[in-house]
Design a protein around this motif. Structure first.
Motif, PDB file in Angstrom:
ATOM      1  N   SER A  60       0.843  -1.207   0.000  1.00  0.00           N
ATOM      2  CA  SER A  60       0.000   0.000   0.000  1.00  0.00           C
ATOM      3  C   SER A  60       0.876   1.254   0.000  1.00  0.00           C
ATOM      4  O   SER A  60       0.504   2.274  -0.585  1.00  0.00           O
ATOM      5  N   LYS A 111       0.023   3.923  -2.851  1.00  0.00           N
ATOM      6  CA  LYS A 111      -0.462   5.255  -2.435  1.00  0.00           C
ATOM      7  C   LYS A 111       0.421   6.365  -2.991  1.00  0.00           C
ATOM      8  O   LYS A 111      -0.076   7.412  -3.418  1.00  0.00           O
ATOM      9  N   LYS A 112       1.733   6.156  -2.975  1.00  0.00           N
ATOM     10  CA  LYS A 112       2.664   7.183  -3.497  1.00  0.00           C
ATOM     11  C   LYS A 112       2.464   7.357  -5.009  1.00  0.00           C
ATOM     12  O   LYS A 112       2.508   8.478  -5.507  1.00  0.00           O
ATOM     13  N   GLN A 161      -0.336   6.733  -6.714  1.00  0.00           N
ATOM     14  CA  GLN A 161      -1.632   7.399  -6.898  1.00  0.00           C
ATOM     15  C   GLN A 161      -1.522   8.894  -6.657  1.00  0.00           C
ATOM     16  O   GLN A 161      -2.103   9.692  -7.382  1.00  0.00           O
ATOM     17  N   LYS A 162      -0.779   9.278  -5.650  1.00  0.00           N
ATOM     18  CA  LYS A 162      -0.586  10.692  -5.315  1.00  0.00           C
ATOM     19  C   LYS A 162       0.079  11.448  -6.475  1.00  0.00           C
ATOM     20  O   LYS A 162      -0.283  12.587  -6.789  1.00  0.00           O
TER      21      LYS A 162
END
Length: 158
Positions: free
Chosen positions: A148, A152-153, A155-156
């Motif tokens: 994750s 998450k990185k 997606q950011k």
């Protein structure tokens, strides 16, 4: 290339088939650069890297693999044999580049640039690069591509 590059887009590298590729061709994409080795205990991450690539394939994301024999001589293959092994055994379809050195004075110029952020201590060290070609983060080999933290990185940055 300038004397003090600030982006991976200033580098040229060779694909595993010997064709030269400008990393500026990846402008506008988020990239995960990974030094790989087919004989490494982390080699199953190749399949995870492929899954990660497919997860974000419609969102300007790419995985770039740079085979290296720097750690434990765990990349015994050369050239297209590496690409074939990765495709057959791990389903890899992302770009694979020519085998390079990733540390020391003979490291590829791209890795001289990347190691200013973090020096790989083993195979499957990962660098996350933003759409402008700047290194945003790095992950040690034990951080799995589908963690994750990495997703998450990415997606950011997308």
């Amino acid at each position: 290339m300038t004397d003090h590059p600030n982006s991976i887009h200033q580098f040229k590298v060779k694909l595993i088939n010997g064709t030269e590729k400008k990393l500026s061709d990846y402008k506008g994409k988020v990239i995960l650069i990974v030094n790989t080795a087919t004989g490494c205990g982390f080699a199953p991450q190749l399949k995870e890297l492929e899954t990660l690539k497919n997860l974000f394939k419609d969102q300007d994301f790419e995985v770039l693999a740079f085979p290296s024999n720097d750690f434990g001589r765990q990349e015994p293959l050369n050239g297209v044999d590496i690409e074939e092994y990765c495709a057959v055994n791990h389903g890899v379809s992302f770009p694979m580049f020519d085998k390079v050195m990733v540390r020391g004075s003979e490291a590829h110029p791209l890795y001289h640039f990347l190691t200013k952020i973090s020096t790989p201590r083993w195979n499957f060290h990962k660098y996350l690069v933003n759409k402008e070609g700047e290194v945003e983060d790095y992950f040690f080999p034990f951080t799995k591509p589908l963690s994750s933290k990495i997703k998450k990185k990415i997606q950011k940055l997308l």
